[in-house]
Write a protein that holds these residues in place. Structure first.
Motif, short mmCIF file in Angstrom:
data_model
loop_
_atom_site.label_atom_id
_atom_site.label_comp_id
_atom_site.label_asym_id
_atom_site.label_seq_id
_atom_site.Cartn_x
_atom_site.Cartn_y
_atom_site.Cartn_z
N ILE A 7 -4.65 4.81 -0.29
CA ILE A 7 -4.15 5.17 -1.59
C ILE A 7 -5.63 5.14 -2.45
CG2 ILE A 7 -1.78 4.51 -1.41
CD1 ILE A 7 -2.39 1.71 -2.70
N GLU A 8 -6.55 5.62 -1.95
CA GLU A 8 -7.87 5.87 -2.62
C GLU A 8 -8.35 4.89 -3.27
OE1 GLU A 8 -7.51 9.57 -4.86
OE2 GLU A 8 -6.64 10.49 -3.24
N LEU A 9 -8.11 3.42 -2.59
CA LEU A 9 -8.75 2.15 -3.06
C LEU A 9 -10.16 1.84 -2.40
CD1 LEU A 9 -5.51 0.15 -3.95
CD2 LEU A 9 -6.97 1.53 -5.58
N PHE A 58 0.81 -1.40 0.13
CA PHE A 58 -0.22 -0.09 0.10
C PHE A 58 0.85 1.25 -0.16
CE2 PHE A 58 -2.26 -3.57 1.95
CZ PHE A 58 -3.25 -3.71 1.17
N ALA A 59 2.09 1.12 -0.22
CA ALA A 59 2.97 2.21 -0.47
C ALA A 59 2.79 3.22 -1.74
CB ALA A 59 4.37 1.83 -0.43
N SER A 60 2.26 2.36 -2.61
CA SER A 60 2.08 2.94 -4.02
C SER A 60 0.98 2.03 -4.95
CB SER A 60 3.12 2.82 -4.79
OG SER A 60 3.94 1.78 -5.15
N ILE A 61 0.37 2.55 -5.88
CA ILE A 61 -0.34 1.94 -6.89
C ILE A 61 0.44 0.66 -7.45
CG2 ILE A 61 -2.00 1.94 -9.11
CD1 ILE A 61 -3.44 2.83 -6.47
N GLU A 62 1.69 0.99 -7.99
CA GLU A 62 2.76 0.07 -8.43
C GLU A 62 2.62 -1.34 -7.64
OE1 GLU A 62 2.78 3.48 -10.34
OE2 GLU A 62 3.11 3.44 -8.38
N ASN A 63 2.94 -0.76 -6.34
CA ASN A 63 3.21 -1.91 -5.37
C ASN A 63 1.92 -2.75 -5.28
OD1 ASN A 63 5.71 -1.07 -4.88
ND2 ASN A 63 5.60 -0.96 -2.89
N TYR A 64 0.83 -2.24 -5.16
CA TYR A 64 -0.38 -2.93 -4.88
C TYR A 64 -1.02 -3.53 -6.17
CZ TYR A 64 -5.45 -3.52 -4.21
OH TYR A 64 -6.68 -4.07 -3.92
N ASP A 116 -10.77 -5.49 -9.79
CA ASP A 116 -9.78 -4.85 -9.41
C ASP A 116 -8.69 -4.70 -10.10
OD1 ASP A 116 -11.24 -4.48 -7.04
OD2 ASP A 116 -10.01 -5.95 -5.90
N MET A 117 -8.18 -5.52 -10.96
CA MET A 117 -7.26 -5.51 -11.96
C MET A 117 -7.62 -4.97 -13.21
SD MET A 117 -5.73 -9.54 -11.63
CE MET A 117 -3.98 -9.02 -12.57
N GLN A 118 -8.80 -4.96 -13.78
CA GLN A 118 -9.08 -3.87 -14.61
C GLN A 118 -9.53 -2.76 -14.11
OE1 GLN A 118 -13.16 -5.77 -15.90
NE2 GLN A 118 -13.06 -4.27 -17.78
N ASP A 119 -9.75 -2.31 -12.95
CA ASP A 119 -9.77 -1.03 -12.68
C ASP A 119 -8.48 -0.36 -12.57
OD1 ASP A 119 -12.72 -1.46 -11.82
OD2 ASP A 119 -12.08 -1.47 -9.76
N LEU A 120 -7.52 -1.11 -12.41
CA LEU A 120 -6.07 -0.22 -12.33
C LEU A 120 -5.24 -0.57 -13.49
CD1 LEU A 120 -5.59 -0.95 -8.50
CD2 LEU A 120 -6.36 1.02 -9.47
N HIS A 121 -5.92 -1.41 -14.63
CA HIS A 121 -5.06 -1.65 -15.81
C HIS A 121 -3.87 -2.41 -15.47
CE1 HIS A 121 -7.82 1.13 -17.54
NE2 HIS A 121 -7.40 2.02 -16.91
N GLU A 159 -5.86 0.11 4.68
CA GLU A 159 -4.53 0.57 4.21
C GLU A 159 -4.75 0.96 2.90
OE1 GLU A 159 -1.57 0.99 5.47
OE2 GLU A 159 -2.58 0.74 7.28
N ALA A 160 -5.66 0.32 1.99
CA ALA A 160 -6.13 0.33 0.48
C ALA A 160 -6.59 1.90 0.45
CB ALA A 160 -6.78 -0.59 0.13
#
Length: 192
Positions: free
Chosen positions: A125-127, A30-36, A78-83, A121-122
């Motif tokens: 990062i606005e999830l 949850f440090a970044s969208i990339e890590n998530y 969730d994967m689709q939401d974040l590509h 935690e999510a």
């Protein structure tokens, strides 16, 4: 006297479970969208293995409502939401036996309890349950109520000693597979 199955699973897999928690925390999902996104890839690989377990006709006769509990669809959304792209797993996909599958289910449904912390935690990062963190949402009955009901069903299963041992092995295998997948998503990112 034998421990109830859910307690035996907890005791047997405690050390591996703790090591999974430590590994997940070390990747700072949850440090970044990339890590998530990497965390989502690992979740997808794990829930791909679980999908046929949730759909297993024999297990559905033993565990009420099992086929409605798979979270693969939510992970995919969730994967689709974040590509986020699906990760190809480097190893053979596990195919647990029916009784090993009980251990996999224990890991999966138990993880939903711990997902309460992950969901909070999510949100940092606005999830949310509407965008990017659907698979971390609570069961409609509430996390604790659902977990108690699920454990009661596990504890009510009539298993032979051999079948019980297979369930314990399944829990270990599930945690071990998730650890390997977490390591792979982190390693893949580092070597690109």
């Amino acid at each position: 006297m034998n421990l109830p199955l859910s307690e035996a699973l907890k005791k047997h897999s405690r050390q591996t479970h703790d090591s999974v928690d430590m590994l997940v925390l070390s990747m700072e999902p949850f440090a970044s969208i990339e890590n998530y996104s990497k965390f989502l890839q690992a979740q997808n690989a794990f829930h791909e293995v679980l999908k046929p377990i949730y759909e297993n006709p024999s297990l559905n006769l033993k565990i009420k409502g099992l086929n409605s509990l798979s979270r693969l669809e939510q992970v995919a959304m969730d994967m689709q939401d974040l590509h986020v792209k699906t990760m190809l797993v480097d190893e053979a996909i596990p195919s647990p036996s029916e009784f090993e599958s009980i251990g996999w289910l224990y890991c999966s449904e138990g993880s939903n309890l711990g997902a309460a912390i992950l969901y909070k935690e999510a949100q940092k990062i606005e999830l949310t349950s509407n965008h990017g963190a659907k698979h971390l949402s609570a069961h409609k009955d509430g996390r604790m109520v659902h977990w108690r009901k699920f454990k009661e069903q596990l504890d009510g299963l009539e298993l032979t000693l051999t079948q019980r041992q297979q369930a314990l092995k399944g829990a270990e295998d599930a945690f071990a597979f998730f650890k390997r997948v977490i390591r792979q998503v982190n390693y893949a990112e580092e070597t690109v």
